[in-house]
Motif scaffolding. Structure first.
Motif, PDB file in Angstrom:
ATOM      1  N   ALA A  73       3.581   7.300 -19.785  1.00 21.06           N
ATOM      2  CA  ALA A  73       3.483   6.337 -18.681  1.00 21.06           C
ATOM      3  C   ALA A  73       3.279   4.920 -19.204  1.00 21.06           C
ATOM      4  CB  ALA A  73       2.334   6.737 -17.775  1.00 21.06           C
TER       5      ALA A  73
ATOM      6  N   ARG B 189     -10.658  14.815 -19.655  1.00 15.92           N
ATOM      7  CA  ARG B 189      -9.358  15.389 -19.260  1.00 15.92           C
ATOM      8  C   ARG B 189      -8.212  14.395 -19.130  1.00 15.92           C
ATOM      9  NH1 ARG B 189     -10.450  18.566 -13.825  1.00 15.92           N
ATOM     10  NH2 ARG B 189     -11.684  16.730 -13.387  1.00 15.92           N
ATOM     11  N   TYR B 190      -8.475  13.155 -18.676  1.00 16.18           N
ATOM     12  CA  TYR B 190      -7.338  12.299 -18.321  1.00 16.18           C
ATOM     13  C   TYR B 190      -7.224  11.021 -19.154  1.00 16.18           C
ATOM     14  CZ  TYR B 190      -7.469  15.388 -14.296  1.00 16.18           C
ATOM     15  OH  TYR B 190      -7.491  16.491 -13.476  1.00 16.18           O
ATOM     16  N   GLY B 191      -7.827  10.980 -20.312  1.00 16.21           N
ATOM     17  CA  GLY B 191      -7.621   9.841 -21.201  1.00 16.21           C
ATOM     18  C   GLY B 191      -8.596   8.694 -20.995  1.00 16.21           C
TER      19      GLY B 191
ATOM     20  N   SER C  73       2.183   2.399 -17.592  1.00 15.39           N
ATOM     21  CA  SER C  73       0.953   1.757 -17.103  1.00 15.39           C
ATOM     22  C   SER C  73      -0.252   2.082 -17.987  1.00 15.39           C
ATOM     23  CB  SER C  73       0.666   2.189 -15.661  1.00 15.39           C
ATOM     24  OG  SER C  73       0.432   3.564 -15.605  1.00 15.39           O
ATOM     25  N   LEU C  74      -0.142   3.173 -18.754  1.00 18.22           N
ATOM     26  CA  LEU C  74      -1.249   3.536 -19.648  1.00 18.22           C
ATOM     27  C   LEU C  74      -0.931   2.991 -21.045  1.00 18.22           C
ATOM     28  CD1 LEU C  74      -1.527   7.292 -18.537  1.00 18.22           C
ATOM     29  CD2 LEU C  74      -2.489   5.293 -17.406  1.00 18.22           C
TER      30      LEU C  74
ATOM     31  N   GLN D  62      -3.566  -2.012 -22.241  1.00 17.82           N
ATOM     32  CA  GLN D  62      -4.662  -1.528 -21.391  1.00 17.82           C
ATOM     33  C   GLN D  62      -5.746  -0.874 -22.238  1.00 17.82           C
ATOM     34  OE1 GLN D  62      -4.990  -1.803 -18.073  1.00 17.82           O
ATOM     35  NE2 GLN D  62      -3.009  -2.698 -17.634  1.00 17.82           N
TER      36      GLN D  62
ATOM     37  N   TYR E 267     -12.718   3.989 -15.989  1.00 19.36           N
ATOM     38  CA  TYR E 267     -13.005   4.072 -14.542  1.00 19.36           C
ATOM     39  C   TYR E 267     -14.437   4.548 -14.326  1.00 19.36           C
ATOM     40  CZ  TYR E 267     -13.001   6.533  -9.999  1.00 19.36           C
ATOM     41  OH  TYR E 267     -13.329   7.026  -8.761  1.00 19.36           O
TER      42      TYR E 267
ATOM     43  N   GLY F  48     -16.074  16.115  -9.524  1.00 14.03           N
ATOM     44  CA  GLY F  48     -14.748  15.918 -10.119  1.00 14.03           C
ATOM     45  C   GLY F  48     -14.453  14.453 -10.352  1.00 14.03           C
ATOM     46  N   MET F  49     -14.851  13.610  -9.380  1.00 16.71           N
ATOM     47  CA  MET F  49     -14.614  12.172  -9.513  1.00 16.71           C
ATOM     48  C   MET F  49     -15.366  11.615 -10.712  1.00 16.71           C
ATOM     49  SD  MET F  49     -15.739   9.121  -6.979  1.00 16.71           S
ATOM     50  CE  MET F  49     -17.288   8.967  -7.810  1.00 16.71           C
TER      51      MET F  49
ATOM     52  N   LEU G  30      -8.322   5.672 -19.752  1.00 19.04           N
ATOM     53  CA  LEU G  30      -8.408   4.913 -18.494  1.00 19.04           C
ATOM     54  C   LEU G  30      -9.382   5.570 -17.511  1.00 19.04           C
ATOM     55  CD1 LEU G  30      -5.771   3.267 -19.432  1.00 19.04           C
ATOM     56  CD2 LEU G  30      -5.395   3.042 -17.005  1.00 19.04           C
ATOM     57  N   ARG G  31      -9.424   6.895 -17.537  1.00 18.09           N
ATOM     58  CA  ARG G  31     -10.360   7.601 -16.660  1.00 18.09           C
ATOM     59  C   ARG G  31     -11.795   7.389 -17.161  1.00 18.09           C
ATOM     60  NH1 ARG G  31      -9.487  11.741 -12.739  1.00 18.09           N
ATOM     61  NH2 ARG G  31     -11.508  12.339 -11.944  1.00 18.09           N
TER      62      ARG G  31
END
Lengths: 144, 258
Positions: A112, A19-21, A114-115, A119, A27, A13-14, A23-24
């Motif tokens: 959000a 799924r999360y855009g 922060s996103l 960034q 990461y 999962g990490m 920034l993920r």
């Protein structure tokens, strides 16, 4: 059994960048490039240590890096290095609380702060710089 | 998670509505009943939907007409209570706040949220989230906060309020903790919900408990395990933006914030 019931996503999962855009994805790329650079560093130390076994051993090791496969590895290392540096600077600045927006009244549809676009732009610039550096590196390595 | 798809006959209710052309979607609902069985099975149900039908409404349709044994937690149906968090088509969302039409799929897969122990089917255990929230001391710490005849109310400017207001909208639904990549592997991590709440009170100028709270988050499984993947803010249904709160709190710890 206990871990199973806790329903943790685990490393799978990490390591899932979807799924999360963006920034993920950044990461995930940061982790992947970090591990890649670590592997390169270990390989590099091993490579340079062969000089202790004499000139023949050193030349033999060096010839491995001068093959098309060796050049491709070096091009990937250049890309990882540039992305990891560029994105790393963005993350360091953000983790100091800079460039993540200001708190305020959230308005529907609750995007959000922060996103934010800064960034996302920094991530795309890091990717673009990595691609450019890889192209330049490939030109130099395969050009000769 | 290892899953098994149960090949069984499709369950469909007899729709007595005159609208025979009504759109239907297939719900694939995860069924698990620990400790009796730790294997997840998916059961499929066909449900009629309108363009405004939410995932929660479709689950309740299944419970009412097709299989009443599905375990699901819900309450307010208006994204205020934070009870109906679940993984819908692979992403943590509030079932009451997610319309079937926005998913743009005829097959909706519904699973329990990750990173929370499963009670049964779609219901998960919030014990860790609530205990972490409690550890953050989610209240104003101020010796002068007792109301008596000699005290005055605390006066805050709109600017003072804006520093923490959005973080106080947290409904403790757990979606952020479910999306967090660190929570996926670190069982002791405080998590974005707890860290955001620590910042909410740290940023409040009425509060005098900063030192206590910073000591709690400044540990190995605390704020330093966040790597700003932003997934928590991506899934937050209330605009709390936990990723921002965490970075601001970290800036505060590093001496960059005020």
């Amino acid at each position: 059994m206990a871990e199973r019931l806790s329903n943790r996503e685990g490393i799978k999962g990490m390591a899932n960048p979807t799924r999360y855009g963006i920034l993920r994805v950044a990461y995930w790329l940061q982790r992947l490039s970090g591990l890649g650079l670590l592997a390169y560093l270990i390989g590099h130390i091993y490579e340079t240590s062969t000089i202790l076994n004499g000139k023949a051993a050193w030349d033999n090791m060096l010839s491995l890096t001068e093959t098309p496969g060796g050049h491709i590895v070096l091009v990937i290392v250049i890309g990882m290095c540039v992305f990891h540096t560029g994105n790393g600077i963005r993350v360091m600045i953000s983790e100091g609380g800079k460039g993540v927006g200001k708190p305020g009244q959230p308005e529907y549809p609750y995007r959000a702060s922060s996103l934010n676009s800064k960034q996302r732009l920094c991530i795309w610039v890091s990717i673009a710089l990595a691609a450019l550096a890889m192209m330049y590196g490939a030109g130099v390595l395969f050009g000769n | 998670m290892a899953t098994v798809t149960v090949p069984k006959e499709e369950k469909t209710a007899v729709v007595t509505s005159p609208e025979s052309t009504q759109k239907t979607v297939t719900l694939r609902i995860a069924r698990i009943n620990p400790p009796e069985s730790t294997e997840t099975k998916f059961e499929e149900f066909k449900v009629p939907v309108q363009k405004w039908t939410t995932v929660l409404e479709s689950i309740l349709y299944v419970k009412q007409n097709l299989d009443h044994s599905i375990a699901v937690r819900y309450s307010c149906r208006q994204a205020s209570c934070g009870s109906c968090g679940m993984k819908i088509n692979g992403k943590p969302r509030l079932a009451c706040y997610t319309k079937i039409s926005e998913l743009e799929s005829n097959v909706i897969t519904i699973e329990p949220m990750n990173n929370f122990p499963i009670i049964r089917d779609l219901a998960v255990n919030f014990e860790q989230l609530f205990s972490t929230h409690k550890k953050m001391k989610p209240f104003i710490i101020n010796e002068e906060s007792e109301v008596n005849s000699d005290t005055k109310e605390f006066i805050q400017t709109p600017q003072d309020l804006e520093k923490f207001l959005q973080f106080s909208y947290c409904i403790k639904c757990g979606l952020c903790n479910s999306a967090c990549p660190t929570m996926a592997t670190d069982t002791s991590f405080i998590g974005p919900q707890g860290l955001a709440q620590a910042y909410r009170y740290t940023a409040d100028n009425r509060d005098k408990g900063k030192k206590d709270r910073l000591k709690i988050v400044d540990q190995s499984h605390g704020i330093w395990r966040c790597h700003f993947a932003g997934s928590c803010s991506n899934v937050c249904p209330k605009g709390v933006d936990p990723a921002m709160a965490i970075q601001l709190l970290r800036g505060y710890l590093l001496g960059f914030g005020k």
